[in-house]
Design a protein around this motif. Structure first.
Motif, PDB file in Angstrom:
ATOM      1  N   ALA A   1      48.977  64.976  60.582  1.00  0.00           N
ATOM      2  CA  ALA A   1      49.655  63.749  60.149  1.00  0.00           C
ATOM      3  C   ALA A   1      49.127  63.291  58.796  1.00  0.00           C
ATOM      4  O   ALA A   1      49.899  62.857  57.927  1.00  0.00           O
ATOM      5  CB  ALA A   1      49.474  62.656  61.190  1.00  0.00           C
ATOM      6  N   THR A   2      47.821  63.385  58.577  1.00  0.00           N
ATOM      7  CA  THR A   2      47.232  62.986  57.302  1.00  0.00           C
ATOM      8  C   THR A   2      47.718  63.875  56.172  1.00  0.00           C
ATOM      9  O   THR A   2      48.055  63.388  55.090  1.00  0.00           O
ATOM     10  CB  THR A   2      45.691  63.036  57.389  1.00  0.00           C
ATOM     11  OG1 THR A   2      45.271  62.169  58.442  1.00  0.00           O
ATOM     12  CG2 THR A   2      45.055  62.618  56.086  1.00  0.00           C
TER      13      THR A   2
ATOM     14  N   HIS B   1      50.560  65.571  56.048  1.00  0.00           N
ATOM     15  CA  HIS B   1      51.972  65.243  55.795  1.00  0.00           C
ATOM     16  C   HIS B   1      52.117  63.938  55.014  1.00  0.00           C
ATOM     17  O   HIS B   1      52.934  63.858  54.089  1.00  0.00           O
ATOM     18  CB  HIS B   1      52.759  65.159  57.104  1.00  0.00           C
ATOM     19  CG  HIS B   1      53.126  66.488  57.672  1.00  0.00           C
ATOM     20  ND1 HIS B   1      53.996  67.356  57.066  1.00  0.00           N
ATOM     21  CD2 HIS B   1      52.713  67.102  58.803  1.00  0.00           C
ATOM     22  CE1 HIS B   1      54.124  68.445  57.785  1.00  0.00           C
ATOM     23  NE2 HIS B   1      53.344  68.320  58.851  1.00  0.00           N
ATOM     24  N   SER B   2      51.341  62.930  55.352  1.00  0.00           N
ATOM     25  CA  SER B   2      51.470  61.657  54.645  1.00  0.00           C
ATOM     26  C   SER B   2      51.054  61.802  53.187  1.00  0.00           C
ATOM     27  O   SER B   2      51.633  61.163  52.307  1.00  0.00           O
ATOM     28  CB  SER B   2      50.668  60.563  55.335  1.00  0.00           C
ATOM     29  OG  SER B   2      49.279  60.794  55.213  1.00  0.00           O
ATOM     30  N   ASN B   3      50.069  62.656  52.908  1.00  0.00           N
ATOM     31  CA  ASN B   3      49.662  62.868  51.521  1.00  0.00           C
ATOM     32  C   ASN B   3      50.667  63.695  50.747  1.00  0.00           C
ATOM     33  O   ASN B   3      50.882  63.461  49.565  1.00  0.00           O
ATOM     34  CB  ASN B   3      48.276  63.505  51.468  1.00  0.00           C
ATOM     35  CG  ASN B   3      47.203  62.469  51.625  1.00  0.00           C
ATOM     36  OD1 ASN B   3      46.892  61.760  50.692  1.00  0.00           O
ATOM     37  ND2 ASN B   3      46.694  62.333  52.837  1.00  0.00           N
TER      38      ASN B   3
ATOM     39  N   ASN C   1      53.840  63.578  51.263  1.00  0.00           N
ATOM     40  CA  ASN C   1      54.901  62.611  50.977  1.00  0.00           C
ATOM     41  C   ASN C   1      54.509  61.667  49.855  1.00  0.00           C
ATOM     42  O   ASN C   1      55.339  61.279  49.040  1.00  0.00           O
ATOM     43  CB  ASN C   1      55.251  61.812  52.236  1.00  0.00           C
ATOM     44  CG  ASN C   1      55.916  62.665  53.288  1.00  0.00           C
ATOM     45  OD1 ASN C   1      56.517  63.689  52.990  1.00  0.00           O
ATOM     46  ND2 ASN C   1      55.790  62.259  54.534  1.00  0.00           N
TER      47      ASN C   1
END
Length: 87
Positions: free
Chosen positions: A32-33, A35-37, A39
């Motif tokens: 998740a971390t 993917h958020s970075n 994005n």
């Protein structure tokens, strides 16, 4: 990304550098971390793998299975996870 935010704070003030503390024993959190970075920054220019652990020293039959899982997750699966998620 690193496991200890206090260690990473030494890089404060460097332009175009983002650091995050991530526990690669929790592969869902790590994914998740990542993917958020992706994005946030839209691309990744450099991947540096430095996560490592060496718990469990001694004859392999004396090392608890949980320590094997921890070592494999951090030393191998974290690298695979990062590469598969980013590339």
């Amino acid at each position: 990304m690193g496991r200890s935010e206090s260690t990473l704070k030494q890089f404060n003030g460097i332009d175009n550098l983002e650091y995050l503390a991530v526990d690669f024993l929790n592969l869902n959190e790590a994914t998740a971390t990542i993917h958020s970075n992706i994005n946030l920054f839209e691309n990744v220019d450099v991947i540096i793998h430095t996560a490592a652990t060496s718990s469990g020293v001694g004859p392999i039959w004396e090392i608890p299975l949980e320590e094997w899982h921890q070592n494999v997750n951090v030393n191998f699966l974290a690298v695979v996870l990062i590469n598969n998620t980013i590339i």
